[in-house]
Design an enzyme around this catalytic site. Sequence first.
Site, mmCIF file in Angstrom:
data_model
loop_
_atom_site.group_PDB
_atom_site.id
_atom_site.type_symbol
_atom_site.label_atom_id
_atom_site.label_comp_id
_atom_site.label_asym_id
_atom_site.label_seq_id
_atom_site.Cartn_x
_atom_site.Cartn_y
_atom_site.Cartn_z
ATOM 1 N N ALA A 143 0.836 -1.197 0.000
ATOM 2 C CA ALA A 143 0.000 0.000 0.000
ATOM 3 C C ALA A 143 0.871 1.248 0.000
ATOM 4 O O ALA A 143 1.265 1.759 1.057
ATOM 5 C CB ALA A 143 -0.939 -0.011 1.208
ATOM 6 N N GLY B 226 1.277 9.076 -6.531
ATOM 7 C CA GLY B 226 1.586 7.802 -7.161
ATOM 8 C C GLY B 226 3.018 7.825 -7.611
ATOM 9 O O GLY B 226 3.925 7.306 -6.948
ATOM 10 N N GLN C 134 5.837 -9.835 -47.326
ATOM 11 C CA GLN C 134 6.995 -9.250 -46.665
ATOM 12 C C GLN C 134 6.622 -8.273 -45.547
ATOM 13 O O GLN C 134 7.333 -8.167 -44.541
ATOM 14 C CB GLN C 134 7.898 -8.560 -47.688
ATOM 15 C CG GLN C 134 8.644 -9.536 -48.587
ATOM 16 C CD GLN C 134 9.575 -8.845 -49.562
ATOM 17 O OE1 GLN C 134 9.398 -7.673 -49.883
ATOM 18 N NE2 GLN C 134 10.581 -9.567 -50.040
ATOM 19 N N GLU D 6 3.930 0.121 -10.888
ATOM 20 C CA GLU D 6 5.308 0.035 -10.370
ATOM 21 C C GLU D 6 6.227 1.049 -11.052
ATOM 22 O O GLU D 6 7.393 0.778 -11.316
ATOM 23 C CB GLU D 6 5.844 -1.394 -10.470
ATOM 24 C CG GLU D 6 4.967 -2.353 -9.691
ATOM 25 C CD GLU D 6 5.707 -3.516 -9.095
ATOM 26 O OE1 GLU D 6 6.924 -3.431 -8.880
ATOM 27 O OE2 GLU D 6 5.045 -4.526 -8.817
#
Length: 395
Positions: free
Chosen positions: A123, A130, A278, A368
């Site tokens: 947490a 953030g 291609q 993260e």
Amino acid sequence: MSVDQETFQLLQSSIERFVIERLIPAEDLVEERDEVPEDIISDIKDLGLYGLSIPEEYGGIGVSMSQEIELIYTISHTSFAFRSLFGTNVGIGSQGILMDGTTEQKEYWLPKFASGELTASFALTEPDAGSDAAAIRTSARADGDDYVVNGTKRFITNATRAGAFTLMARTSGEGARGISAFIVPADSAGLIVGKPDKKMGQRGTKTADVIFENVRVSKENIIGLTPGRGFYTAMKVLDRGRLHIAAQACGMADRLLSEGIRYSKERFAFGKPIADFQLIQAMIADSYTELAAGLSMLRAAGRKYEALDNGERNLDVSNMAAAAKLFCTEMVGRVADRVVQIFGGAGYISEYKVERFYRDVRLLRLYEGTSQIQQIVIAKNLTTMDHPNDYYVFG
């Protein structure tokens, strides 16, 4: 800390079979119900996946960073919901205790995380903090033998499943030095878990707000019994977590590339498989090359991380972890986009799994540490580090 090579190869083979025989067949069910079946959760516990990175002395398997990378790469060839079940126990939920906790804290909590008896949750993020983790406002006020915690955490992975939270809260002042790390049981009075978030993708994974209203936490639950070191603990944990996420990105990139190759050989246009064209070949080749580069970077970073002494933070290792997370998560986004293009209109239809995976991988560039935060970390470290030779950054 590592597992001997023979044991590791057996474990990797078992996980690969589990992915192919149990998890991939269950992907549609997870997508439909937004839940992982209980029998699969039980099997994941039996395989020991909740304790992959926790040492054997605490009931885990004790894989090294490099071994963890390979196992997360393997299991990330399927729905991310399966990895998410145990990912916080392997990484951000337990590693703070393992790195900086007291002997008593390790002996009490880590066996519960390793067995899957408890799910650990990390947490840190808040509505207004953030990417700027040092700006957190959740407070922990000393009161006798306890701290009283108030505040709200946001987007907390496995919050609805958690048995305990590794909580970052402000115990004094401003900035990073005023943040402490706590272990908070999920059944603490005043701790409220919000409704699960409705997300763009990654169905079956669970995130939610966690609200602390005068939650009393014993001073004995400060990780390491040392206030003011929480931010430092969090940054060490995130270095390892970023390698874990990069491995997740590479695993799904490989799955996507395999889906794209298979479809290009089965789908015919102008009388021949589209794999013969291609421009399709270019997308396949570019995806393979970027995946190979990402895996090489990731594995090199894993080896460098293992050279650290007891998880101590090192700017060079932090840079490599940030670079691996940045490159691999951006890479899988490009691979997903190309594979949807290879599928054409079918790639936009939910019947085909690449549409789902396209949405799922988008989150990897956000949690993260966003890609932009990784760029800031890398540049800041490079401009503050001393380089032995002004002509070389590497070497």
